[in-house]
Design a protein around this motif. Structure first.
Motif, short mmCIF file in Angstrom:
data_model
loop_
_atom_site.label_atom_id
_atom_site.label_comp_id
_atom_site.label_asym_id
_atom_site.label_seq_id
_atom_site.Cartn_x
_atom_site.Cartn_y
_atom_site.Cartn_z
N GLN A 139 -18.57 51.50 39.71
CA GLN A 139 -19.64 50.50 39.63
C GLN A 139 -20.48 50.46 40.92
N LEU A 140 -20.93 51.63 41.34
CA LEU A 140 -21.74 51.72 42.55
C LEU A 140 -23.12 51.10 42.30
N SER A 141 -23.61 50.42 43.30
CA SER A 141 -24.93 49.80 43.16
C SER A 141 -26.01 50.76 43.65
N GLY A 167 -28.46 54.66 39.44
CA GLY A 167 -29.19 54.35 40.66
C GLY A 167 -28.49 54.69 41.96
N PHE A 168 -27.25 55.19 41.91
CA PHE A 168 -26.59 55.57 43.17
C PHE A 168 -27.00 56.99 43.56
N ARG A 169 -26.58 57.41 44.74
CA ARG A 169 -26.94 58.74 45.24
C ARG A 169 -25.70 59.64 45.29
N VAL A 170 -25.88 60.89 44.93
CA VAL A 170 -24.77 61.84 44.96
C VAL A 170 -24.99 62.90 46.02
N ILE A 171 -23.98 63.07 46.87
CA ILE A 171 -23.93 64.22 47.76
C ILE A 171 -23.00 65.22 47.10
N ALA A 172 -23.54 66.34 46.68
CA ALA A 172 -22.79 67.35 45.95
C ALA A 172 -22.25 68.39 46.91
N ILE A 173 -20.95 68.65 46.82
CA ILE A 173 -20.31 69.62 47.69
C ILE A 173 -19.93 70.85 46.88
N VAL A 174 -20.41 72.00 47.32
CA VAL A 174 -20.15 73.26 46.62
C VAL A 174 -19.68 74.30 47.64
N ARG A 175 -19.25 75.43 47.13
CA ARG A 175 -18.81 76.51 48.00
C ARG A 175 -19.74 77.71 47.92
N ASN A 176 -20.87 77.52 47.26
CA ASN A 176 -21.82 78.61 47.11
C ASN A 176 -23.23 78.02 47.07
N ALA A 177 -24.06 78.41 48.01
CA ALA A 177 -25.40 77.82 48.14
C ALA A 177 -26.32 78.17 46.97
N ARG A 178 -25.93 79.15 46.15
CA ARG A 178 -26.85 79.55 45.07
C ARG A 178 -27.03 78.48 44.02
N TYR A 179 -26.15 77.45 44.03
CA TYR A 179 -26.27 76.37 43.05
C TYR A 179 -27.13 75.21 43.56
N THR A 180 -27.56 75.28 44.80
CA THR A 180 -28.25 74.15 45.41
C THR A 180 -29.49 73.73 44.62
N TRP A 189 -28.76 64.08 45.55
CA TRP A 189 -29.49 63.60 46.72
C TRP A 189 -29.45 64.65 47.83
N HIS A 190 -28.27 65.20 48.07
CA HIS A 190 -28.08 66.30 49.02
C HIS A 190 -27.03 67.25 48.45
N VAL A 191 -27.11 68.52 48.83
CA VAL A 191 -26.09 69.50 48.46
C VAL A 191 -25.55 70.12 49.74
N ILE A 192 -24.24 70.15 49.88
CA ILE A 192 -23.59 70.69 51.06
C ILE A 192 -22.78 71.92 50.67
N ASP A 193 -23.03 73.04 51.33
CA ASP A 193 -22.27 74.26 51.11
C ASP A 193 -21.11 74.29 52.10
N SER A 194 -19.92 73.96 51.62
CA SER A 194 -18.76 73.82 52.52
C SER A 194 -18.26 75.14 53.07
N SER A 195 -18.77 76.25 52.54
CA SER A 195 -18.36 77.55 53.07
C SER A 195 -19.05 77.87 54.39
N HIS A 196 -20.09 77.09 54.73
CA HIS A 196 -20.85 77.38 55.95
C HIS A 196 -20.90 76.22 56.94
N VAL A 197 -20.70 75.00 56.48
CA VAL A 197 -20.80 73.86 57.39
C VAL A 197 -19.62 72.92 57.18
N SER A 198 -19.39 72.07 58.15
CA SER A 198 -18.34 71.07 58.07
C SER A 198 -18.75 69.96 57.10
N ILE A 199 -17.88 69.64 56.16
CA ILE A 199 -18.18 68.57 55.21
C ILE A 199 -18.34 67.25 55.94
N TYR A 200 -17.38 66.94 56.79
CA TYR A 200 -17.39 65.65 57.49
C TYR A 200 -18.65 65.50 58.35
#
Length: 327
Positions: A139-141, A167-180, A189-200
């Protein structure tokens, strides 16, 4: 009548324990229907139990498969005869990886003619799970942030699409940038490629050091823990799957991080909701699919039921595209 059935008598690798056999179809009970199956998708939730992850609650021998679509060909004496010839999802009865499936008439979900079998067979596990989590569990606002790993999976894409509705925002974490690009187009809202950068570090940067309000983990192990570390204190860490086969460190998440860990199991929701709520929830999801607001995975390769070992192997390979379906 005998019919083709997939089953396993012991836990292990699908290629070793799955068998295709002829099974006697017993007479229908009073409120049961018999459905001749057309298509069944192969989901991780179908395969994980075969390997023994939930052996404490699975009685062997077992028939795999939680969802699929087919046509009613017979009914028990107290089930409506009007169902004969109708396409339905025969759910919460027998495993669907067989030629014919029995379930109770009151739980069968009617499928509109406008939804083809390729899509209809996927209407249960992922869409209902995603809807219930967004609508009831989290139940995210508006503008709150949700982290989703394995975001290019079928259910990951559903969370992204539902974020536009809720209405909430999603940060999507993937292991391949081709899906961005695809995930951004779906509404991430954002896509993070965890194979190249730190998730945290990436999430802290995006959220101005605050972390996310909630996170959904489908992987487990170190990946899940990294997700929990990126969730703010008091936020919810929801364990949905175990693609890595390794449990997350629940103690660290709750005691050291101050994040609220939860486990989502669709069967628990099934057990607590009424039959009317069960049908109403499907009506909402089906409306979203019919209106094009919720896009399910495109069908990929199709395998005959007797090719189930090859089908599972291909479904878990990196070569597959789309949802692999047993026909």
């Amino acid at each position: 009548m005998y019919a083709q059935t997939v089953r396993y008598d012991q836990f292990g690798e699908p290629r070793e324990v799955l068998k295709v056999e002829q099974r006697l179809i017993e007479p229908l009970k009073q409120d049961e229907i018999l459905v001749k199956m057309s298509e069944r998708p192969i989901n991780p939730s179908d395969v994980i139990p075969i390997r023994g992850a939930y052996k404490h609650r699975i009685n062997l021998p077992a028939i795999p498969g939680y969802e699929g679509v087919g046509t009613v060909i017979d009914t028990g004496p107290f089930a409506p005869r009007s169902l004969i010839g109708k396409r339905v999802l025969p759910l919460r009865g027998e495993g669907t990886w067989q030629e014919f499936v029995k379930t109770t008439a009151e739980l069968a979900i009617a499928v509109p003619d406008s939804i083809p079998d390729d899509i209809a067979c996927q209407l249960y596990i992922n869409p209902i799970t995603a809807w219930v989590i967004c609508n009831e569990t989290l139940q995210l606002s508006s503008q709150q942030v949700l982290l989703v790993n394995a975001a290019n999976s079928a259910i990951g894409r559903l969370f992204i699409q539902l974020s536009a509705l809720f209405g909430f925002r999603v940060i999507a974490i993937v292991r391949n940038a081709r899906y961005t690009g695809e995930l951004m187009q779906l509404g991430a809202w954002h896509v993070i490629d965890s194979s190249h950068v730190s998730i945290y570090e990436s999430i802290m940067s995006v959220t101005n050091g605050q972390g996310a309000h909630a996170s959904i983990d489908s992987i487990g192990g170190p990946d899940g823990l990294e997700l929990a570390k990126s969730t703010r204190a008091g936020g919810i860490f929801l364990s949905l799957g175990l693609l890595s086969g390794v449990q997350v460190d629940w103690s660290t998440i709750s005691k050291e991080l101050g994040v609220l860990p939860q486990l989502f199991l669709l069967r628990h929701w099934n057990q607590r909701v009424s039959v009317s709520t069960w049908h109403e929830t499907f009506e909402k999801v089906i409306d979203l699919v019919q209106s094009g607001k919720l896009l399910l995975a495109e069908p990929g390769a199709k395998f005959a039921l007797h090719e189930v070992k090859e089908a599972v192997q291909f479904a878990e390979s990196r070569h597959r595209t789309g949802k692999i379906i047993l026909v």
